[in-house]
Design an enzyme around this catalytic site. Structure first.
Site, mmCIF file in Angstrom:
data_model
loop_
_atom_site.group_PDB
_atom_site.id
_atom_site.type_symbol
_atom_site.label_atom_id
_atom_site.label_comp_id
_atom_site.label_asym_id
_atom_site.label_seq_id
_atom_site.Cartn_x
_atom_site.Cartn_y
_atom_site.Cartn_z
ATOM 1 N N ASN A 32 -37.426 2.726 7.819
ATOM 2 C CA ASN A 32 -36.303 1.780 7.812
ATOM 3 C C ASN A 32 -36.727 0.509 8.569
ATOM 4 O O ASN A 32 -36.095 0.073 9.513
ATOM 5 C CB ASN A 32 -35.058 2.430 8.447
ATOM 6 C CG ASN A 32 -33.805 1.664 8.095
ATOM 7 O OD1 ASN A 32 -32.998 1.351 8.934
ATOM 8 N ND2 ASN A 32 -33.656 1.304 6.833
ATOM 9 N N HIS A 37 -40.610 -4.102 13.505
ATOM 10 C CA HIS A 37 -41.758 -3.252 13.156
ATOM 11 C C HIS A 37 -42.911 -4.112 12.622
ATOM 12 O O HIS A 37 -44.080 -3.859 12.927
ATOM 13 C CB HIS A 37 -41.377 -2.246 12.061
ATOM 14 C CG HIS A 37 -40.357 -1.243 12.475
ATOM 15 N ND1 HIS A 37 -39.059 -1.277 12.014
ATOM 16 C CD2 HIS A 37 -40.429 -0.176 13.305
ATOM 17 C CE1 HIS A 37 -38.384 -0.262 12.528
ATOM 18 N NE2 HIS A 37 -39.178 0.415 13.319
ATOM 19 N N GLY A 149 -42.839 -1.263 20.449
ATOM 20 C CA GLY A 149 -41.885 -2.319 20.754
ATOM 21 C C GLY A 149 -41.217 -2.099 22.108
ATOM 22 O O GLY A 149 -40.821 -0.978 22.438
ATOM 23 N N GLN A 155 -39.430 4.377 26.380
ATOM 24 C CA GLN A 155 -40.410 5.043 25.512
ATOM 25 C C GLN A 155 -41.817 4.500 25.776
ATOM 26 O O GLN A 155 -42.786 5.260 25.837
ATOM 27 C CB GLN A 155 -40.016 4.824 24.050
ATOM 28 C CG GLN A 155 -41.069 5.267 23.044
ATOM 29 C CD GLN A 155 -40.550 5.253 21.617
ATOM 30 O OE1 GLN A 155 -39.850 6.159 21.219
ATOM 31 N NE2 GLN A 155 -40.901 4.249 20.842
ATOM 32 N N SER A 188 -33.182 -0.355 13.761
ATOM 33 C CA SER A 188 -32.715 0.309 12.537
ATOM 34 C C SER A 188 -31.253 0.710 12.691
ATOM 35 O O SER A 188 -30.505 0.779 11.720
ATOM 36 C CB SER A 188 -33.548 1.556 12.263
ATOM 37 O OG SER A 188 -34.900 1.197 12.155
#
Ligand code: PAF
Length: 289
Positions: A32, A37, A149, A155, A188
């Site tokens: 997606n 991205h 990202g 993360q 997304s």
């Protein structure tokens, strides 16, 4: 661009590149795809001769109450975007390929401390799932560099820590968050928002900017951020969103900010309609603050 779903195909192509002395960059995704991205693919091209992207909606990082079945799957569109970005290879494994023994019998990677708070608290097991799949994808692709990202700030810290702790020979390249003109971080999950909710959602980043201004104006006693965070949370709630968390942390360890910390990150999550949105802003306090 070739698309392969089998591990053997992936390994064959990467091996051929290696034999030609080429370097490899990697962009793992759950599909997606949006401009955020694509900025990762563009960044990977700056650091490597060939770029591999993966699309894998990773069941291990979804909680029992999170709707993995309705996660948007848009392969044909994603492939076109990757072709346009000159991506060289797309890896699209199935869950059976990544977890042949099933999730319950799979070895996993648990990164302590940085995984614990914030999204780790709101989404128990999430970062175990992320670290495990990223570790596995790293072993499959064996890239020189991998791009992530900064919208998913926690993360990035989890993956950076995993790579350091396990001596994985891959350079992690954090890439700045892409934003809509309104300031809304591209995600997304924005697909779950109505046009009106997108206007509301932009106020999450506006609140982070407001907080950063307060931190920078020198009036706040360093480390004493509770009252300020309470105000920020109220601002978010006043828009109709519901604050999940908002915290100020040490930018590297993600421990709650102390008076000694100068490099800070504001981390926030809020519910807006059907979407749970996250955003963050790094703030560097100067000596006068
Ligand atoms: O950020 C994502 O899309 C996912 O968490 C990742 C890194 C692809 C792992 O599944």
């Amino acid at each position: 661009m070739q698309t392969v779903s089998q591990i053997a195909q992936l390994r064959t192509i990467v091996r051929q590149w290696r034999q030609q002395g080429l370097t490899v960059g990697f962009v793992p995704t759950m599909g997606n795809l949006h401009q955020g991205h694509i900025s990762l693919v563009n960044e990977a091209h700056k650091h490597a001769d060939k770029v591999v992207a993966s699309i894998f909606v990773n069941p291990m990082q979804f909680g029992a109450n999170e709707d993995i079945d309705n996660y948007p799957r848009t392969l044909a569109d994603d492939q076109q975007k990757l072709v346009d970005a000159n991506c060289d290879l797309l890896f699209t494994p199935t869950p059976e390929i990544i977890y042949p023994k099933g999730l319950d019998n799979q070895t996993y990677v648990e990164v302590p401390d940085v995984s614990a708070g914030y999204c780790g608290e709101s989404r128990p097991g999430h970062f175990r799932g992320v670290a495990t799949v990223v570790c596995k994808l790293f072993n499959l692709v064996q890239p020189d560099v991998a791009c992530f990202g900064l919208k998913d700030y926690q993360q990035v810290q989890v993956i950076q820590t995993m790579v350091e702790d396990l001596s994985i020979p891959i350079d992690i390249i954090p890439v700045a968050t892409m934003r809509e003109a309104s300031g809304l971080a591209m995600s997304s999950r924005n697909n779950y928002l109505t046009e009106q909710q997108k206007v509301t959602a932009a106020q999450l980043s506006q609140t982070l900017n407001w907080l950063a201004e307060q931190l920078n104006n020198g009036q706040i006693v360093k480390g004493s951020y509770d009252a300020l965070l309470e105000q920020a949370s109220e601002k978010i709630n006043a828009t109709g969103m519901k604050t999940d968390y908002i915290h100020i942390a040490n930018a590297r360890t993600l421990a709650p900010a102390t008076p000694d910390d100068h490099k800070l990150v504001i981390l926030a999550a809020a519910h807006c309609g059907k979407a749970r949105l996250i955003d963050n802003l790094q703030v560097e306090l100067n000596g006068a603050n």
